[in-house]
Motif scaffolding. Structure first.
Motif, PDB file in Angstrom:
ATOM      1  N   ALA A 172      11.396   8.579  -7.135  1.00  0.00           N
ATOM      2  CA  ALA A 172       9.998   8.455  -6.699  1.00  0.00           C
ATOM      3  C   ALA A 172       9.676   9.480  -5.612  1.00  0.00           C
ATOM      4  O   ALA A 172       8.610  10.107  -5.627  1.00  0.00           O
ATOM      5  N   ILE A 173      10.605   9.663  -4.683  1.00  0.00           N
ATOM      6  CA  ILE A 173      10.390  10.638  -3.602  1.00  0.00           C
ATOM      7  C   ILE A 173      10.358  12.055  -4.169  1.00  0.00           C
ATOM      8  O   ILE A 173       9.468  12.845  -3.869  1.00  0.00           O
ATOM      9  N   ALA A 174      11.350  12.352  -5.043  1.00  0.00           N
ATOM     10  CA  ALA A 174      11.445  13.708  -5.601  1.00  0.00           C
ATOM     11  C   ALA A 174      10.191  14.059  -6.401  1.00  0.00           C
ATOM     12  O   ALA A 174       9.686  15.186  -6.317  1.00  0.00           O
ATOM     13  N   ILE A 175       9.656  13.090  -7.158  1.00  0.00           N
ATOM     14  CA  ILE A 175       8.438  13.338  -7.938  1.00  0.00           C
ATOM     15  C   ILE A 175       7.295  13.733  -7.003  1.00  0.00           C
ATOM     16  O   ILE A 175       6.578  14.709  -7.239  1.00  0.00           O
ATOM     17  N   ASN A 176       7.148  13.002  -5.884  1.00  0.00           N
ATOM     18  CA  ASN A 176       6.051  13.280  -4.966  1.00  0.00           C
ATOM     19  C   ASN A 176       6.257  14.567  -4.182  1.00  0.00           C
ATOM     20  O   ASN A 176       5.297  15.263  -3.872  1.00  0.00           O
ATOM     21  N   VAL A 177       7.519  14.874  -3.867  1.00  0.00           N
ATOM     22  CA  VAL A 177       7.792  16.155  -3.198  1.00  0.00           C
ATOM     23  C   VAL A 177       7.425  17.289  -4.155  1.00  0.00           C
ATOM     24  O   VAL A 177       6.810  18.279  -3.763  1.00  0.00           O
ATOM     25  N   ALA A 178       7.784  17.116  -5.443  1.00  0.00           N
ATOM     26  CA  ALA A 178       7.455  18.139  -6.443  1.00  0.00           C
ATOM     27  C   ALA A 178       5.943  18.279  -6.610  1.00  0.00           C
ATOM     28  O   ALA A 178       5.432  19.377  -6.837  1.00  0.00           O
ATOM     29  N   ARG A 179       5.226  17.154  -6.478  1.00  0.00           N
ATOM     30  CA  ARG A 179       3.762  17.195  -6.577  1.00  0.00           C
ATOM     31  C   ARG A 179       3.131  17.811  -5.331  1.00  0.00           C
ATOM     32  O   ARG A 179       1.927  18.065  -5.318  1.00  0.00           O
ATOM     33  N   GLY A 180       3.928  17.956  -4.276  1.00  0.00           N
ATOM     34  CA  GLY A 180       3.393  18.473  -3.029  1.00  0.00           C
ATOM     35  C   GLY A 180       2.748  17.403  -2.173  1.00  0.00           C
ATOM     36  O   GLY A 180       2.122  17.700  -1.163  1.00  0.00           O
ATOM     37  N   ARG A 181       2.904  16.123  -2.571  1.00  0.00           N
ATOM     38  CA  ARG A 181       2.302  15.046  -1.782  1.00  0.00           C
ATOM     39  C   ARG A 181       3.289  14.587  -0.714  1.00  0.00           C
ATOM     40  O   ARG A 181       3.781  13.469  -0.731  1.00  0.00           O
ATOM     41  N   VAL A 182       3.569  15.504   0.241  1.00  0.00           N
ATOM     42  CA  VAL A 182       4.602  15.202   1.232  1.00  0.00           C
ATOM     43  C   VAL A 182       4.043  14.458   2.440  1.00  0.00           C
ATOM     44  O   VAL A 182       4.797  14.050   3.314  1.00  0.00           O
ATOM     45  N   SER A 183       2.716  14.284   2.497  1.00  0.00           N
ATOM     46  CA  SER A 183       2.162  13.669   3.709  1.00  0.00           C
ATOM     47  C   SER A 183       2.051  12.159   3.595  1.00  0.00           C
ATOM     48  O   SER A 183       1.534  11.515   4.494  1.00  0.00           O
ATOM     49  N   ILE A 184       2.526  11.570   2.502  1.00  0.00           N
ATOM     50  CA  ILE A 184       2.457  10.114   2.398  1.00  0.00           C
ATOM     51  C   ILE A 184       3.621   9.491   3.155  1.00  0.00           C
ATOM     52  O   ILE A 184       4.650  10.119   3.367  1.00  0.00           O
ATOM     53  N   ASP A 185       3.428   8.229   3.544  1.00  0.00           N
ATOM     54  CA  ASP A 185       4.452   7.520   4.311  1.00  0.00           C
ATOM     55  C   ASP A 185       5.651   7.241   3.422  1.00  0.00           C
ATOM     56  O   ASP A 185       5.513   6.836   2.275  1.00  0.00           O
ATOM     57  N   CYS A 186       6.842   7.464   3.980  1.00  0.00           N
ATOM     58  CA  CYS A 186       8.071   7.242   3.220  1.00  0.00           C
ATOM     59  C   CYS A 186       8.296   5.755   2.979  1.00  0.00           C
ATOM     60  O   CYS A 186       8.769   5.349   1.928  1.00  0.00           O
ATOM     61  N   GLN A 201       7.628   8.219   9.023  1.00  0.00           N
ATOM     62  CA  GLN A 201       8.415   9.269   8.374  1.00  0.00           C
ATOM     63  C   GLN A 201       7.718   9.701   7.085  1.00  0.00           C
ATOM     64  O   GLN A 201       7.315   8.872   6.278  1.00  0.00           O
ATOM     65  N   LYS A 202       7.600  11.016   6.908  1.00  0.00           N
ATOM     66  CA  LYS A 202       6.944  11.544   5.715  1.00  0.00           C
ATOM     67  C   LYS A 202       8.009  11.975   4.701  1.00  0.00           C
ATOM     68  O   LYS A 202       9.181  12.030   5.017  1.00  0.00           O
ATOM     69  N   LEU A 203       7.551  12.276   3.495  1.00  0.00           N
ATOM     70  CA  LEU A 203       8.495  12.704   2.463  1.00  0.00           C
ATOM     71  C   LEU A 203       8.937  14.137   2.707  1.00  0.00           C
ATOM     72  O   LEU A 203       8.200  14.939   3.261  1.00  0.00           O
ATOM     73  N   SER A 204      10.139  14.434   2.292  1.00  0.00           N
ATOM     74  CA  SER A 204      10.638  15.803   2.401  1.00  0.00           C
ATOM     75  C   SER A 204      11.840  15.956   1.486  1.00  0.00           C
ATOM     76  O   SER A 204      12.367  14.975   0.966  1.00  0.00           O
ATOM     77  N   ARG A 205      12.270  17.210   1.324  1.00  0.00           N
ATOM     78  CA  ARG A 205      13.457  17.457   0.518  1.00  0.00           C
ATOM     79  C   ARG A 205      14.688  16.873   1.201  1.00  0.00           C
ATOM     80  O   ARG A 205      15.610  16.395   0.540  1.00  0.00           O
ATOM     81  N   ALA A 206      14.658  16.912   2.552  1.00  0.00           N
ATOM     82  CA  ALA A 206      15.797  16.379   3.318  1.00  0.00           C
ATOM     83  C   ALA A 206      16.021  14.900   2.999  1.00  0.00           C
ATOM     84  O   ALA A 206      17.155  14.426   2.986  1.00  0.00           O
ATOM     85  N   GLY A 255       0.821  -1.214   0.000  1.00  0.00           N
ATOM     86  CA  GLY A 255       0.000   0.000   0.000  1.00  0.00           C
ATOM     87  C   GLY A 255       0.852   1.260   0.000  1.00  0.00           C
ATOM     88  O   GLY A 255       0.528   2.252  -0.653  1.00  0.00           O
ATOM     89  N   ILE A 256       1.969   1.180   0.733  1.00  0.00           N
ATOM     90  CA  ILE A 256       2.858   2.343   0.809  1.00  0.00           C
ATOM     91  C   ILE A 256       3.467   2.636  -0.558  1.00  0.00           C
ATOM     92  O   ILE A 256       3.493   3.785  -1.009  1.00  0.00           O
ATOM     93  N   VAL A 257       3.930   1.581  -1.238  1.00  0.00           N
ATOM     94  CA  VAL A 257       4.524   1.773  -2.575  1.00  0.00           C
ATOM     95  C   VAL A 257       3.465   2.331  -3.530  1.00  0.00           C
ATOM     96  O   VAL A 257       3.736   3.229  -4.331  1.00  0.00           O
ATOM     97  N   GLU A 258       2.244   1.807  -3.410  1.00  0.00           N
ATOM     98  CA  GLU A 258       1.159   2.261  -4.276  1.00  0.00           C
ATOM     99  C   GLU A 258       0.878   3.761  -4.081  1.00  0.00           C
ATOM    100  O   GLU A 258       0.597   4.476  -5.040  1.00  0.00           O
ATOM    101  N   GLN A 259       0.969   4.185  -2.797  1.00  0.00           N
ATOM    102  CA  GLN A 259       0.692   5.587  -2.475  1.00  0.00           C
ATOM    103  C   GLN A 259       1.623   6.564  -3.195  1.00  0.00           C
ATOM    104  O   GLN A 259       1.311   7.734  -3.348  1.00  0.00           O
ATOM    105  N   TYR A 260       2.781   6.099  -3.621  1.00  0.00           N
ATOM    106  CA  TYR A 260       3.713   6.977  -4.334  1.00  0.00           C
ATOM    107  C   TYR A 260       3.134   7.413  -5.685  1.00  0.00           C
ATOM    108  O   TYR A 260       3.512   8.439  -6.224  1.00  0.00           O
TER     109      TYR A 260
END
Lengths: 184, 203
Positions: A92-106, A114-119, A38-43
């Motif tokens: 995958a992380i950078a795409i979602n950070v760019a989309r603003g979907r930072v609240s999904i589980d890393c 842990q949520k997504l972030s630029r860090a 589910g986590i991978v799907e959320q990306y």
């Protein structure tokens, strides 16, 4: 002081430390394997079937990377494969950070929630740099006790540092949730 | 050479031990964050509900003049119920001062209480409360069913109650303003909503 010795020691420590990180990441993903799908799907970077398939393949692949890194004969293969995996995660992380979907589980394991972030992108790039250093490090046949102790110490230090940094990133997100503000 | 080797080992043990301590501390901070999440003002289910129009009052201020409560023209109104004998209320005064100074354009802070006029006059002068409208009305407290102090009610610019709750610290006061901005009744309400959302996502 021989710079070759320094490079060798750092390379060996990175090799072992990153192997430990990959083992622990695979362990955390496998412990919640159904949830991990589910986590991978959320990306939302791949169709559902591919995300589900990736969730089955990625954790064992991380174990393969770890084993390859530890064995001297295959350490360069492990480093290359590891860099490939990290590049995939980072994109995958950078795409979602760019989309603003930072609240999904890393789904990074270790620190829960842990949520997504630029860090996180920066962290992965640093890990890729580490793997590159391990790849490029010179080989040495015989090592003395002091060198061995130094390598082991540095490897454990790097592993613990990685998890401490991860936890601190998660804590920062918890204390600065998006959409809140502080009064003057 | 042996001494150097032994000291090397000892230093590594010390360093790794320290790092493990840092990791453990960071984890504990993380666990604390999880436990502390609902820091919002505690709402007690009495009186006019959030989302309902606030009852309108016209009351005389302690320093002279009148003020209308609930009929705000374009500004939010924060009714802060306090008492001269409540120590937590006094602790919160500096925060209320900075809040009313910084948000004067969009927010009016009104202090409300009831009881003997002389006692409140003394409190008003001693605590230098002249910058705030200060009203005395048993009726106001009864209408909002104030049973515990300090209690705050935030009325939006449209005259509708947007958040309320028992306030004991800065975070709870902030949570009222945040709740208003996010359009939720309270942070408990927000937490319940996001939790449902999160469970739905996993399913």
């Amino acid at each position: 002081m021989d710079s070759q010795v320094l490079l060798f020691m750092v390379g060996e420590a990175l090799r072992l430390g990153l192997a430990a990180v990959f083992v622990l990441a695979a362990y955390h993903a496998m412990r919640v394997w159904t949830l991990f799908g589910g986590i991978v799907e959320q990306y939302r970077v791949a169709p559902r079937w591919l995300a589900r398939l990736a969730a089955r393949i990625l954790p064992p692949l991380e174990l393969v990377v770890a084993v390859c890194l530890v064995l001297p004969a295959t350490s360069r293969v492990g480093a290359t494969l590891g860099m490939g995996l990290l590049a995939l995660f980072t994109v995958a992380i950078a795409i979602n950070v760019a989309r603003g979907r930072v609240s999904i589980d890393c789904g990074c394991g270790g620190a829960n929630g842990q949520k997504l972030s630029r860090a996180l992108v920066v962290r992965n790039l640093i890990m890729m740099l580490g793997l590159a250093l391990a790849w490029a490090a010179p080989d040495r046949g015989f090592i003395d006790a002091a060198t061995a102790i130094g390598i082991m110490g540095l490897a454990v230090t790097l592993t613990v540092l990685y998890f401490a940094a991860n936890q601190l990133m998660t804590n920062f997100q918890a204390s600065h949730p998006p959409g809140t503000r502080t009064l003057p | 050479m042996t001494g150097l080797l032994i000291s090397n080992v000892l230093v590594w043990i010390g360093l790794i031990g320290l790092l493990l301590a840092v990791l453990a501390l960071a984890r504990q901070v993380g666990i604390l964050h999880e436990r502390l999440t609902p820091v919002g003002a505690l709402t007690m289910d009495h009186g006019p509900k959030v989302g309902e129009p606030a009852p309108v009052f016209t009351l005389s201020k302690l320093g002279g003049g009148e003020i209308s409560i609930g009929a705000t023209a374009g500004r939010s109104q924060l009714l802060f119920f306090l008492s001269p004998t409540c120590p937590v209320c006094k602790q919160l005064m500096p925060i209320l001062r900075s809040l009313s100074a910084h948000e004067a354009a969009s927010l009016e802070v009104v202090l409300a209480s009831d009881g003997a006029l002389e006692e409140h006059q003394r409190f008003y002068v001693r605590e230098k409360l002249a910058p705030f409208p200060y009203v005395l009305s048993t009726d106001l407290g009864m209408t909002f069913r104030i049973s515990k102090l300090p209690y705050a009610v935030l009325i939006g610019p449209n005259g509708v109650i947007s958040a309320k709750g028992l306030i004991n610290n800065r975070e709870q006061l902030e949570s009222l303003v945040v709740a208003q901005e996010m359009g939720v009744a309270s942070l408990q309400d927000y937490r319940a909503k996001t939790r449902q959302h999160a469970t739905a996502r996993i399913d």
